[in-house]
Write a protein that holds these residues in place. Structure first.
Motif, PDB file in Angstrom:
ATOM      1  N   ASP A  91       0.819  -1.213   0.000  1.00 27.33           N
ATOM      2  CA  ASP A  91       0.000   0.000   0.000  1.00 27.33           C
ATOM      3  C   ASP A  91       0.852   1.263   0.000  1.00 27.33           C
ATOM      4  OD1 ASP A  91      -2.339  -1.502   0.090  1.00 27.33           O
ATOM      5  OD2 ASP A  91      -2.384  -1.542   2.284  1.00 27.33           O
ATOM      6  N   GLY A  92       2.146   1.133   0.298  1.00 28.81           N
ATOM      7  CA  GLY A  92       3.008   2.303   0.376  1.00 28.81           C
ATOM      8  C   GLY A  92       4.109   2.332  -0.667  1.00 28.81           C
ATOM      9  N   LEU A  93       4.142   1.309  -1.536  1.00 24.27           N
ATOM     10  CA  LEU A  93       5.172   1.227  -2.560  1.00 24.27           C
ATOM     11  C   LEU A  93       4.556   1.106  -3.943  1.00 24.27           C
ATOM     12  CD1 LEU A  93       7.538  -1.424  -0.891  1.00 24.27           C
ATOM     13  CD2 LEU A  93       7.984   1.033  -1.088  1.00 24.27           C
ATOM     14  N   ARG A  94       5.311   1.505  -4.944  1.00 21.87           N
ATOM     15  CA  ARG A  94       4.951   1.222  -6.340  1.00 21.87           C
ATOM     16  C   ARG A  94       5.712  -0.034  -6.718  1.00 21.87           C
ATOM     17  NH1 ARG A  94       5.568   6.412  -9.965  1.00 21.87           N
ATOM     18  NH2 ARG A  94       4.545   4.986 -11.418  1.00 21.87           N
ATOM     19  N   MET A  95       4.988  -1.137  -6.843  1.00 18.79           N
ATOM     20  CA  MET A  95       5.614  -2.444  -6.905  1.00 18.79           C
ATOM     21  C   MET A  95       6.396  -2.688  -8.198  1.00 18.79           C
ATOM     22  SD  MET A  95       4.970  -3.488  -3.941  1.00 18.79           S
ATOM     23  CE  MET A  95       5.573  -5.165  -4.053  1.00 18.79           C
ATOM     24  N   ASP A  96       6.065  -1.991  -9.280  1.00 19.65           N
ATOM     25  CA  ASP A  96       6.760  -2.204 -10.546  1.00 19.65           C
ATOM     26  C   ASP A  96       7.784  -1.119 -10.849  1.00 19.65           C
ATOM     27  OD1 ASP A  96       5.504  -4.637 -11.288  1.00 19.65           O
ATOM     28  OD2 ASP A  96       3.704  -3.523 -11.856  1.00 19.65           O
ATOM     29  N   VAL A  97       7.987  -0.202  -9.904  1.00 19.74           N
ATOM     30  CA  VAL A  97       9.034   0.809 -10.019  1.00 19.74           C
ATOM     31  C   VAL A  97      10.233   0.326  -9.215  1.00 19.74           C
ATOM     32  CG1 VAL A  97       9.644   3.207  -9.436  1.00 19.74           C
ATOM     33  CG2 VAL A  97       7.377   2.677 -10.353  1.00 19.74           C
ATOM     34  N   SER A  98      11.423   0.646  -9.647  1.00 20.94           N
ATOM     35  CA  SER A  98      12.621   0.164  -8.966  1.00 20.94           C
ATOM     36  C   SER A  98      12.668   0.636  -7.513  1.00 20.94           C
ATOM     37  CB  SER A  98      13.871   0.660  -9.693  1.00 20.94           C
ATOM     38  OG  SER A  98      14.027   2.058  -9.521  1.00 20.94           O
ATOM     39  N   ALA A  99      13.457  -0.079  -6.713  1.00 16.64           N
ATOM     40  CA  ALA A  99      13.637   0.325  -5.314  1.00 16.64           C
ATOM     41  C   ALA A  99      14.163   1.750  -5.243  1.00 16.64           C
ATOM     42  CB  ALA A  99      14.594  -0.637  -4.618  1.00 16.64           C
ATOM     43  N   GLY A 100      15.146   2.058  -6.069  1.00 20.27           N
ATOM     44  CA  GLY A 100      15.683   3.419  -6.088  1.00 20.27           C
ATOM     45  C   GLY A 100      14.654   4.434  -6.530  1.00 20.27           C
ATOM     46  N   GLY A 101      13.817   4.055  -7.479  1.00 21.41           N
ATOM     47  CA  GLY A 101      12.764   4.962  -7.940  1.00 21.41           C
ATOM     48  C   GLY A 101      11.745   5.242  -6.859  1.00 21.41           C
ATOM     49  N   ASN A 102      11.405   4.211  -6.067  1.00 19.70           N
ATOM     50  CA  ASN A 102      10.471   4.412  -4.961  1.00 19.70           C
ATOM     51  C   ASN A 102      11.008   5.425  -3.958  1.00 19.70           C
ATOM     52  OD1 ASN A 102       7.863   2.634  -4.482  1.00 19.70           O
ATOM     53  ND2 ASN A 102       9.276   1.395  -5.709  1.00 19.70           N
ATOM     54  N   VAL A 103      12.285   5.310  -3.618  1.00 15.32           N
ATOM     55  CA  VAL A 103      12.879   6.249  -2.662  1.00 15.32           C
ATOM     56  C   VAL A 103      13.063   7.618  -3.306  1.00 15.32           C
ATOM     57  CG1 VAL A 103      14.882   6.700  -1.197  1.00 15.32           C
ATOM     58  CG2 VAL A 103      14.018   4.367  -1.437  1.00 15.32           C
ATOM     59  N   GLY A 104      13.515   7.635  -4.557  1.00 16.20           N
ATOM     60  CA  GLY A 104      13.781   8.889  -5.249  1.00 16.20           C
ATOM     61  C   GLY A 104      12.546   9.745  -5.457  1.00 16.20           C
ATOM     62  N   GLU A 105      11.384   9.108  -5.612  1.00 15.97           N
ATOM     63  CA  GLU A 105      10.146   9.878  -5.803  1.00 15.97           C
ATOM     64  C   GLU A 105       9.890  10.827  -4.634  1.00 15.97           C
ATOM     65  OE1 GLU A 105       7.223   7.195  -8.624  1.00 15.97           O
ATOM     66  OE2 GLU A 105       7.089   6.980  -6.456  1.00 15.97           O
ATOM     67  N   ARG A 106      10.174  10.364  -3.413  1.00 18.35           N
ATOM     68  CA  ARG A 106       9.954  11.233  -2.242  1.00 18.35           C
ATOM     69  C   ARG A 106      10.888  12.433  -2.275  1.00 18.35           C
ATOM     70  NH1 ARG A 106       5.792  11.227   1.408  1.00 18.35           N
ATOM     71  NH2 ARG A 106       7.231  11.695   3.115  1.00 18.35           N
ATOM     72  N   LEU A 107      12.122  12.226  -2.742  1.00 18.30           N
ATOM     73  CA  LEU A 107      13.054  13.344  -2.857  1.00 18.30           C
ATOM     74  C   LEU A 107      12.592  14.326  -3.920  1.00 18.30           C
ATOM     75  CD1 LEU A 107      16.399  11.353  -2.620  1.00 18.30           C
ATOM     76  CD2 LEU A 107      15.385  12.819  -0.865  1.00 18.30           C
ATOM     77  N   ARG A 114      16.072  17.456  -8.129  1.00 24.39           N
ATOM     78  CA  ARG A 114      15.989  17.267  -9.577  1.00 24.39           C
ATOM     79  C   ARG A 114      17.260  16.674 -10.172  1.00 24.39           C
ATOM     80  NH1 ARG A 114      11.606  17.477  -8.419  1.00 24.39           N
ATOM     81  NH2 ARG A 114       9.898  18.826  -9.124  1.00 24.39           N
ATOM     82  N   HIS A 115      18.376  16.672  -9.438  1.00 21.65           N
ATOM     83  CA  HIS A 115      19.637  16.160  -9.968  1.00 21.65           C
ATOM     84  C   HIS A 115      19.637  14.638  -9.880  1.00 21.65           C
ATOM     85  CE1 HIS A 115      23.921  15.275 -10.301  1.00 21.65           C
ATOM     86  NE2 HIS A 115      24.100  16.491 -10.793  1.00 21.65           N
TER      87      HIS A 115
END
Length: 269
Positions: free
Chosen positions: A112-128, A134-135
């Motif tokens: 419920d708190g993750l995007r399961m088909d997005v990479s682990a790094g992408g999940n964390v990076g989205e919050r940033l 933006r870098h």
């Protein structure tokens, strides 16, 4: 100039204000009571536990506090750097922006708190990115650092969460929530459904991260061992009401209400 200095000194000497003020909150579903007459203050850096058996109202309360559900009555006010906001009086876009910027939610089911088909790094990076980063290189490096902090091999930064175990998914969700260093975090049974050994490691991780970051948190759990390890103060709920509250060790070691005594003696599960 002296008046300005005096004002600065007065602000520095003033005691901290509550980060969250909850005033007579109730939530009804037709004639069914979810929670009612709940009131408390939460202070910066404080961890509040909410315990009770299934159906006691603790999850309903958490959903109201976190902005996921609208109370039927009462007010929930958040201190946004000195500006007191009634969160449910805010327009929906403003409330969602506040949620992304100032607080996070750790769900019992990490799906419920993750995007399961997005990479682990992408999940964390989205919050940033929600906080304005933006870098790409900096975002990826920060995500890799946080994977390491929650004991996930940074080499798996490009793996999607669906390839992770349940415990790893929960740790990834925690990294996603805490990477932006929110001021307030809501956790709904954060160790629920995990093996005992996995629970123990996750609890140790949560305790260290919450303390190190100085985060205020509200944790809903049915597990009194989780409450004892993670929380400073405890509220016990029954039939939608808070029936007892106080310092965690005080409530667990010397419960005053018969219901709390049953909880602590493990009669209720």
């Amino acid at each position: 100039m002296s008046a300005t200095i005096d004002d600065m000194r007065a602000r520095a000497a003033a005691p901290p204000a509550p980060i969250l003020q909850v005033e007579n909150v109730a939530r009804y579903y037709g004639e069914r009571v979810g929670c009612r007459d709940v009131a408390f203050d939460l202070w910066p850096g404080e961890v509040l536990g909410v315990v009770g058996e299934s159906g006691s109202g603790k999850s309903t309360l958490l959903r109201c506090l976190a902005g996921l559900d609208t109370p039927s009555a009462g007010h929930i006010r958040f201190d946004d750097d000195g500006v007191l906001l009634d969160i449910h009086a805010l327009p929906e876009p403003a409330r969602r922006a506040l949620m992304r910027r100032a607080w996070g939610i750790v769900h019992q089911n990490p799906r419920d708190g993750l995007r399961m088909d997005v990479s682990a790094g992408g999940n964390v990076g989205e919050r940033l990115m929600d906080r304005g980063a933006r870098h790409y290189g900096q975002i990826r490096a920060r995500a890799a650092d946080w994977l390491g902090r929650v004991e996930i091999d940074p080499a798996r930064i490009d793996d999607p969460p669906r390839r992770f175990s349940g415990g790893m998914q929960q740790r990834l969700q925690i990294a996603r929530v805490l990477v932006s260093e929110p001021r307030l975090v809501f956790m709904d049974e954060p160790t629920g459904g995990l093996d005992v050994s996995v629970q123990a490691k996750l609890l140790d991780l949560l305790r260290v991260l919450v303390r190190d970051l100085g985060i205020a948190a509200v944790i809903v759990t049915h597990d009194l061992a989780v409450a004892r390890l993670l929380t400073d103060r405890l509220m016990v709920m029954k039939d939608g009401r808070v029936i007892e509250q106080g310092l965690t060790d005080q409530v667990l070691d010397d419960p005053q209400q018969a219901y709390t005594q049953l909880l602590t003696s493990a009669v209720l599960v």
